[in-house]
Write a protein that holds these residues in place. Structure first.
Motif, mmCIF file in Angstrom:
data_model
loop_
_atom_site.group_PDB
_atom_site.id
_atom_site.type_symbol
_atom_site.label_atom_id
_atom_site.label_comp_id
_atom_site.label_asym_id
_atom_site.label_seq_id
_atom_site.Cartn_x
_atom_site.Cartn_y
_atom_site.Cartn_z
ATOM 1 N N PHE A 1 0.822 -1.223 0.000
ATOM 2 C CA PHE A 1 0.000 0.000 0.000
ATOM 3 C C PHE A 1 0.853 1.270 0.000
ATOM 4 O O PHE A 1 0.342 2.367 -0.219
ATOM 5 C CB PHE A 1 -0.983 0.003 1.180
ATOM 6 N N GLY A 2 2.167 1.106 0.224
ATOM 7 C CA GLY A 2 3.070 2.263 0.148
ATOM 8 C C GLY A 2 3.083 2.900 -1.233
ATOM 9 O O GLY A 2 3.550 4.032 -1.398
ATOM 10 N N MET A 3 2.579 2.198 -2.243
ATOM 11 C CA MET A 3 2.538 2.737 -3.606
ATOM 12 C C MET A 3 1.369 3.693 -3.813
ATOM 13 O O MET A 3 1.301 4.375 -4.839
ATOM 14 C CB MET A 3 2.434 1.592 -4.621
ATOM 15 N N ARG A 4 0.459 3.752 -2.855
ATOM 16 C CA ARG A 4 -0.739 4.580 -3.031
ATOM 17 C C ARG A 4 -0.458 6.029 -2.630
ATOM 18 O O ARG A 4 0.426 6.289 -1.812
ATOM 19 C CB ARG A 4 -1.911 3.996 -2.217
ATOM 20 N N PRO A 5 -1.237 6.955 -3.204
ATOM 21 C CA PRO A 5 -0.906 8.385 -3.001
ATOM 22 C C PRO A 5 -1.406 8.958 -1.680
ATOM 23 O O PRO A 5 -2.082 9.972 -1.647
ATOM 24 C CB PRO A 5 -1.618 9.057 -4.189
ATOM 25 N N TYR A 6 -1.093 8.300 -0.583
ATOM 26 C CA TYR A 6 -1.428 8.875 0.719
ATOM 27 C C TYR A 6 -0.228 8.738 1.648
ATOM 28 O O TYR A 6 0.662 7.922 1.411
ATOM 29 C CB TYR A 6 -2.695 8.230 1.322
ATOM 30 N N ALA A 7 -0.256 9.554 2.684
ATOM 31 C CA ALA A 7 0.857 9.544 3.640
ATOM 32 C C ALA A 7 0.622 8.470 4.703
ATOM 33 O O ALA A 7 -0.518 8.105 5.000
ATOM 34 C CB ALA A 7 0.971 10.913 4.307
ATOM 35 N N TRP A 8 1.681 7.997 5.265
ATOM 36 C CA TRP A 8 1.622 7.059 6.392
ATOM 37 C C TRP A 8 0.865 7.714 7.540
ATOM 38 O O TRP A 8 1.121 8.879 7.882
ATOM 39 C CB TRP A 8 3.036 6.686 6.825
ATOM 40 N N ASN B 1 -3.741 4.595 10.705
ATOM 41 C CA ASN B 1 -4.266 3.349 10.131
ATOM 42 C C ASN B 1 -3.132 2.455 9.621
ATOM 43 O O ASN B 1 -3.205 1.236 9.714
ATOM 44 C CB ASN B 1 -5.230 3.637 8.971
ATOM 45 N N CYS B 2 -2.105 3.102 9.071
ATOM 46 C CA CYS B 2 -0.946 2.338 8.587
ATOM 47 C C CYS B 2 -0.213 1.704 9.762
ATOM 48 O O CYS B 2 0.202 0.540 9.699
ATOM 49 C CB CYS B 2 0.007 3.231 7.802
ATOM 50 N N ASP B 3 -0.055 2.478 10.855
ATOM 51 C CA ASP B 3 0.567 1.924 12.067
ATOM 52 C C ASP B 3 -0.200 0.704 12.548
ATOM 53 O O ASP B 3 0.370 -0.340 12.858
ATOM 54 C CB ASP B 3 0.548 2.959 13.212
ATOM 55 N N LEU B 4 -1.522 0.861 12.599
ATOM 56 C CA LEU B 4 -2.369 -0.221 13.100
ATOM 57 C C LEU B 4 -2.254 -1.448 12.196
ATOM 58 O O LEU B 4 -2.083 -2.577 12.672
ATOM 59 C CB LEU B 4 -3.823 0.279 13.180
ATOM 60 N N ALA B 5 -2.314 -1.218 10.882
ATOM 61 C CA ALA B 5 -2.206 -2.326 9.923
ATOM 62 C C ALA B 5 -0.860 -3.032 10.085
ATOM 63 O O ALA B 5 -0.772 -4.265 10.135
ATOM 64 C CB ALA B 5 -2.376 -1.803 8.503
ATOM 65 N N VAL C 1 12.698 5.678 -6.869
ATOM 66 C CA VAL C 1 12.230 6.683 -5.909
ATOM 67 C C VAL C 1 11.191 7.573 -6.576
ATOM 68 O O VAL C 1 11.358 8.019 -7.710
ATOM 69 C CB VAL C 1 13.417 7.525 -5.378
ATOM 70 N N GLN C 2 10.087 7.788 -5.897
ATOM 71 C CA GLN C 2 9.008 8.636 -6.383
ATOM 72 C C GLN C 2 8.584 9.584 -5.255
ATOM 73 O O GLN C 2 8.959 9.369 -4.107
ATOM 74 C CB GLN C 2 7.798 7.759 -6.796
ATOM 75 N N SER C 3 7.802 10.594 -5.622
ATOM 76 C CA SER C 3 7.345 11.546 -4.597
ATOM 77 C C SER C 3 6.003 11.107 -4.034
ATOM 78 O O SER C 3 5.063 10.837 -4.784
ATOM 79 C CB SER C 3 7.179 12.938 -5.205
ATOM 80 N N PHE C 4 5.933 11.040 -2.720
ATOM 81 C CA PHE C 4 4.682 10.698 -2.031
ATOM 82 C C PHE C 4 4.404 11.788 -1.005
ATOM 83 O O PHE C 4 5.318 12.535 -0.631
ATOM 84 C CB PHE C 4 4.839 9.337 -1.333
ATOM 85 N N PRO C 5 3.159 11.871 -0.522
ATOM 86 C CA PRO C 5 2.862 12.901 0.499
ATOM 87 C C PRO C 5 3.736 12.760 1.746
ATOM 88 O O PRO C 5 3.901 13.730 2.476
ATOM 89 C CB PRO C 5 1.381 12.652 0.838
ATOM 90 N N ASP C 6 4.279 11.557 1.984
ATOM 91 C CA ASP C 6 5.183 11.420 3.133
ATOM 92 C C ASP C 6 6.652 11.365 2.704
ATOM 93 O O ASP C 6 7.490 10.807 3.408
ATOM 94 C CB ASP C 6 4.806 10.219 4.020
ATOM 95 N N GLY C 7 6.937 11.959 1.558
ATOM 96 C CA GLY C 7 8.349 12.122 1.187
ATOM 97 C C GLY C 7 8.729 11.391 -0.090
ATOM 98 O O GLY C 7 7.922 10.682 -0.684
ATOM 99 N N ASP C 8 9.958 11.612 -0.507
ATOM 100 C CA ASP C 8 10.494 10.933 -1.682
ATOM 101 C C ASP C 8 11.059 9.586 -1.230
ATOM 102 O O ASP C 8 11.927 9.537 -0.350
ATOM 103 C CB ASP C 8 11.619 11.763 -2.319
ATOM 104 N N ARG C 9 10.566 8.530 -1.842
ATOM 105 C CA ARG C 9 10.969 7.178 -1.416
ATOM 106 C C ARG C 9 10.534 6.190 -2.479
ATOM 107 O O ARG C 9 9.766 6.529 -3.380
ATOM 108 C CB ARG C 9 10.321 6.824 -0.063
#
Ligand SMILES: [Zn+2]
Ligand SMILES: [Zn+2]
Length: 261
Positions: A156-163, A166-170, A196-204
């Motif tokens: 799910f890290g490929m999706r356009p939302y930040a960690w 819910n991610c912690d819980l998952a 590396v791509q740009s995501f709302p929680d950084g480039d990764r």
């Protein structure tokens, strides 16, 4: 010792290379254990999911893997498996993969999961709301005892939302279930390959996601690097080498040989 437990073939429709091509590539790269895990067709899925072989082709796939294992016995160890989703209605079918086809292990690739009777696709989630349900579906799968290894749990890290929480819980649900069942966590090199791509929680890279892996060092959870190769050229490539380097810098020593009998 070089090993890879996550390999696709051209049968799935979005990969290149026959079973024989991968065995040649593996031997050239010095890989001594190769697990075939093409995407498994599921009953009643024909036409619904375009990224896997038809159900009728499954026996030919297993036969081809067995043939390669026979041909190269003593030179390379070849394991027979599939990457497959778990939903309760497929439990009997998955058990038959052991009894009828004698798979050596099953790799859980939970691309789809059951959400109140509908199929949710983790790679098209628009926000993190469904991720705890996705994680619980992985826990339910592992508790059947049918799966030895979890592929790309952080896909799910490929999706356009930040960690987020819910991610912690998952993550916590997934890691706890893996520890509870003594399963193996896969570091997926195919995510590294995507760059590396740009995501709302950084480039990764899309995955593996650093936040997912935060609690893993020191947890005692066994880790393997999965090439998740969709072409024999990349069975052991820079992405795989980099994966081992990153894990080493995190203090994680991936497993080499699995004891599969
Ligand atoms: Zn694939
Ligand atoms: Zn997958």
């Amino acid at each position: 010792m070089r090993t890879n437990y996550h390999t696709h073939t051209r049968r799935c429709g979005h990969a290149g290379g026959t079973e024989a091509d991968y065995v040649q590539a593996a031997m050239q790269a010095g890989v001594s254990v190769l697990g075939f895990t093409d995407h498994c067709p599921l009953p009643d899925w024909e036409g619904l999911s375009c990224f896997r072989m038809p159900l009728a082709e499954l026996p030919a796939y297993f036969a081809a893997v067995e043939e390669e294992a026979r041909k190269h016995a003593g030179k390379i160890r070849i394991w027979k498996s599939v990457e497959v989703e778990y939903m309760p209605q497929y439990r009997d079918f998955l058990e038959r993969l052991y009894t009828d086809y004698h798979v050596d292990y099953l790799l859980l690739g939970q691309h789809f999961f059951d959400h109140h009777g509908t199929r949710a696709f983790v790679s098209s989630t628009q926000d993190t709301e469904l991720l705890p349900a996705y994680a619980r579906s992985i826990r339910e799968a592992l508790r059947t005892g049918l799966f030895q290894m979890v592929a790309h749990p952080d896909l799910f890290g490929m999706r356009p939302y930040a960690w987020d929480r819910n991610c912690d819980l998952a993550r916590d649900i997934i890691l706890d279930a893996i520890a509870e069942m003594g399963a193996i966590l896969e570091w997926n090199a195919n995510g590294i390959r995507r760059g590396v791509q740009s995501f709302p929680d950084g480039d990764r890279v899309p995955y593996p996601h650093p936040r997912f892996w935060d609690p893993v060092p020191g947890s005692g959870i066994p880790v393997v690097v999965g090439s998740d190769c969709h072409s024999p050229d990349v069975l052991w490539d820079e992405a795989v080498d980099r994966s081992y380097g990153i894990l080493q810098s995190m203090g994680i020593q991936p497993m080499a040989a699995l004891d599969l009998g």
